[in-house]
Motif scaffolding. Structure first.
Motif, PDB file in Angstrom:
ATOM      1  N   GLU A  63      11.330  11.439  -5.206  1.00 50.59           N
ATOM      2  CA  GLU A  63      10.849  12.612  -4.247  1.00 50.59           C
ATOM      3  C   GLU A  63       9.545  13.260  -5.051  1.00 50.59           C
ATOM      4  N   HIS A  64       9.708  13.234  -6.360  1.00 48.49           N
ATOM      5  CA  HIS A  64       8.624  13.799  -6.910  1.00 48.49           C
ATOM      6  C   HIS A  64       7.401  12.881  -6.827  1.00 48.49           C
ATOM      7  N   MET A  65       7.300  11.673  -6.960  1.00 50.27           N
ATOM      8  CA  MET A  65       6.145  10.869  -6.500  1.00 50.27           C
ATOM      9  C   MET A  65       5.573  10.948  -4.829  1.00 50.27           C
ATOM     10  N   GLN A  66       6.823  11.156  -3.976  1.00 46.36           N
ATOM     11  CA  GLN A  66       6.394  11.329  -2.625  1.00 46.36           C
ATOM     12  C   GLN A  66       5.858  12.645  -2.207  1.00 46.36           C
ATOM     13  N   ARG A  67       6.188  13.669  -3.110  1.00 47.93           N
ATOM     14  CA  ARG A  67       5.507  14.857  -2.798  1.00 47.93           C
ATOM     15  C   ARG A  67       4.113  15.086  -3.163  1.00 47.93           C
ATOM     16  N   VAL A  68       3.882  14.415  -4.590  1.00 47.09           N
ATOM     17  CA  VAL A  68       2.560  14.301  -4.870  1.00 47.09           C
ATOM     18  C   VAL A  68       1.622  13.656  -3.948  1.00 47.09           C
ATOM     19  N   VAL A  69       2.020  12.511  -3.652  1.00 50.87           N
ATOM     20  CA  VAL A  69       1.360  11.487  -2.637  1.00 50.87           C
ATOM     21  C   VAL A  69       0.902  12.445  -1.198  1.00 50.87           C
ATOM     22  N   GLU A  70       2.018  12.972  -0.814  1.00 50.51           N
ATOM     23  CA  GLU A  70       2.035  13.730   0.502  1.00 50.51           C
ATOM     24  C   GLU A  70       0.956  14.737   0.387  1.00 50.51           C
ATOM     25  N   GLN A  71       0.850  15.496  -0.713  1.00 48.66           N
ATOM     26  CA  GLN A  71      -0.148  16.666  -1.030  1.00 48.66           C
ATOM     27  C   GLN A  71      -1.513  16.110  -0.937  1.00 48.66           C
ATOM     28  N   GLY A  72      -1.786  14.677  -1.000  1.00 50.34           N
ATOM     29  CA  GLY A  72      -3.194  13.988  -1.088  1.00 50.34           C
ATOM     30  C   GLY A  72      -3.630  13.744  -2.352  1.00 50.34           C
ATOM     31  N   ASP A  73      -2.527  13.836  -3.160  1.00 57.42           N
ATOM     32  CA  ASP A  73      -3.040  13.403  -4.681  1.00 57.42           C
ATOM     33  C   ASP A  73      -2.674  11.922  -5.078  1.00 57.42           C
ATOM     34  N   MET A  74      -3.490  11.348  -4.989  1.00 60.21           N
ATOM     35  CA  MET A  74      -3.296   9.731  -5.127  1.00 60.21           C
ATOM     36  C   MET A  74      -3.658   9.228  -6.581  1.00 60.21           C
ATOM     37  N   ARG A  75      -3.518  10.066  -7.425  1.00 58.47           N
ATOM     38  CA  ARG A  75      -3.795   9.872  -8.949  1.00 58.47           C
ATOM     39  C   ARG A  75      -2.619   9.020  -9.674  1.00 58.47           C
ATOM     40  N   PRO A  76      -1.473   9.461  -9.393  1.00 62.34           N
ATOM     41  CA  PRO A  76      -0.331   8.583  -9.949  1.00 62.34           C
ATOM     42  C   PRO A  76      -0.403   7.117  -9.590  1.00 62.34           C
ATOM     43  N   MET A  77      -1.078   6.854  -8.479  1.00 66.32           N
ATOM     44  CA  MET A  77      -0.903   5.282  -7.904  1.00 66.32           C
ATOM     45  C   MET A  77      -2.208   4.662  -8.530  1.00 66.32           C
ATOM     46  N   GLU A  78      -3.326   5.468  -8.819  1.00 67.82           N
ATOM     47  CA  GLU A  78      -4.502   4.615  -9.122  1.00 67.82           C
ATOM     48  C   GLU A  78      -4.458   3.741 -10.224  1.00 67.82           C
ATOM     49  N   GLN A  79      -4.829   2.458 -10.087  1.00 67.49           N
ATOM     50  CA  GLN A  79      -4.943   1.673 -11.297  1.00 67.49           C
ATOM     51  C   GLN A  79      -3.585   1.627 -12.086  1.00 67.49           C
ATOM     52  N   ASN A  80      -2.730   1.969 -11.473  1.00 64.55           N
ATOM     53  CA  ASN A  80      -1.243   1.987 -12.249  1.00 64.55           C
ATOM     54  C   ASN A  80      -0.076   1.573 -11.356  1.00 64.55           C
ATOM     55  N   ARG A  81       0.028   0.061 -11.501  1.00 64.73           N
ATOM     56  CA  ARG A  81       0.949  -0.473 -10.699  1.00 64.73           C
ATOM     57  C   ARG A  81       2.576  -0.189 -11.403  1.00 64.73           C
ATOM     58  N   GLU A  82       2.395   0.351 -12.597  1.00 58.06           N
ATOM     59  CA  GLU A  82       3.750   0.996 -12.824  1.00 58.06           C
ATOM     60  C   GLU A  82       4.149   2.418 -13.002  1.00 58.06           C
ATOM     61  N   ALA A  83       3.487   3.204 -11.922  1.00 57.53           N
ATOM     62  CA  ALA A  83       3.424   4.590 -11.885  1.00 57.53           C
ATOM     63  C   ALA A  83       4.916   4.916 -11.648  1.00 57.53           C
ATOM     64  N   MET A  84       5.750   4.440 -11.141  1.00 55.65           N
ATOM     65  CA  MET A  84       7.432   4.930 -10.831  1.00 55.65           C
ATOM     66  C   MET A  84       7.866   4.689 -12.289  1.00 55.65           C
ATOM     67  N   THR A  85       7.825   3.569 -12.799  1.00 60.50           N
ATOM     68  CA  THR A  85       8.078   3.153 -14.321  1.00 60.50           C
ATOM     69  C   THR A  85       7.874   4.348 -15.383  1.00 60.50           C
ATOM     70  N   ASP A  86       6.562   4.619 -15.347  1.00 56.83           N
ATOM     71  CA  ASP A  86       6.059   5.680 -16.179  1.00 56.83           C
ATOM     72  C   ASP A  86       6.601   6.948 -15.725  1.00 56.83           C
TER      73      ASP A  86
END
Length: 298
Positions: free
Chosen positions: A233-256
């Motif tokens: 939910e943390h990840m989903q909410r950040v992305v829904e807010q239009g912030d794609m930084r957690p996903m950019e160039q980071n395939r292990e974003a959820m692990t991090d």
């Protein structure tokens, strides 16, 4: 040979072999990085130590020099002693306290901190200040603003105050000056907010708990509430807010993200209260938060 006095504690000797020590050192570096929300790439950039070597160090296969440890510690605004040996160089009584605390889990540590504060820290003035802590995407801004309206008090975002003081964005501050400078601004701006406002709802950055001095100030001078949610939910909410930084160039974003939450959870758990927003609507979460806040400020 000097004789030890009756009340003098015996010198501490490490019983760890070099492999065990390096493994624990790697664990401490990884945990310290996670608490600060720093990716390995960011730590490599700020410390000047290669990302490849940091990976080796965190896996227990590195054998760093003092100079390298200094670079890594400095990039995370820590002392070399704190990073290399959490008990090193301390008073014997403090070493004994740390030894007693080390087996405790997060909840027990939080309780121990509260007991020590009540016994030794003297009176604290929290006033009618509510501080929200937690990971990005917890709802600190959305719920915080709505809570402030319900309570009829100002809403303050600590990171926005830092940006105003610095004259640029948090990203630029971190990029140009690094974590130590950011933590200094964070400490100074929070102190000013707590001095200027007797009542307010304060939204803090997710990594404030990694700065012991600043976090202790927050705990003593505001009623703190940990806003919790699941990593997904943390990840989903950040992305829904239009912030794609957690996903950019980071395939292990959820692990991090999971590693950051795991490292910070015992620190977040020091808050006076927590509100779990997982699976809840905004209205339900706000109701729970409002009831909790009013209970704290009376």
């Amino acid at each position: 040979m000097r004789q030890r006095t009756q009340n003098e504690a015996p010198p501490r000797r490490s019983t760890l072999g070099i492999e065990d020590y390096l493994a624990r050192l790697g664990d401490r570096v990884r945990a310290a990085r996670a608490r600060r929300g720093m990716s390995r790439k960011i730590l490599a950039r700020d410390s000047g130590v290669s990302e490849r070597y940091l990976a080796q160090l965190e896996s227990g296969r590195g054998n760093p020099s003092v100079a390298v440890l200094h670079q890594i510690a400095d990039a995370m605004d820590m002392s070399v002693m704190e990073l290399a040996d959490p008990h090193g160089g301390t008073d014997p009584a403090l070493a004994e306290i740390l030894s007693l605390l080390s087996p405790l889990d997060g909840g027990e540590l939080a309780e121990a901190a509260r007991l020590l504060e009540q016994r030794f820290a003297g009176s604290s003035t929290r006033g009618n200040r509510i501080a929200l802590i937690g990971l990005r995407g917890a709802g600190k801004t959305t719920l915080g603003r709505a809570l402030a309206e319900k309570l009829g008090v100002p809403f303050i975002e600590l990171n926005r105050v830092i940006e105003q003081d610095y004259g640029a964005s948090i990203g630029e501050l971190l990029s140009l000056s690094g974590q130590p400078a950011f933590r200094r601004y964070e400490n100074r701006c929070l102190n000013q907010i707590l001095t200027d406002y007797e009542e307010a709802v304060i939204s803090t950055g997710g990594g404030i708990v990694a700065n012991p001095e600043t976090y202790t100030m927050l705990l003593r001078r505001a009623h703190t509430i940990w806003l919790q949610a699941s990593p997904e939910e943390h990840m989903q909410r950040v992305v829904e807010q239009g912030d794609m930084r957690p996903m950019e160039q980071n395939r292990e974003a959820m692990t991090d993200l999971r590693a950051i939450l795991e490292a910070r959870a015992p620190l977040y758990d020091r808050a006076e209260a927590n509100v779990d927003t997982a699976g809840e609507t905004l209205e339900t979460s706000l109701t729970k938060l409002t009831e909790t806040a009013r209970g704290l400020i009376g």
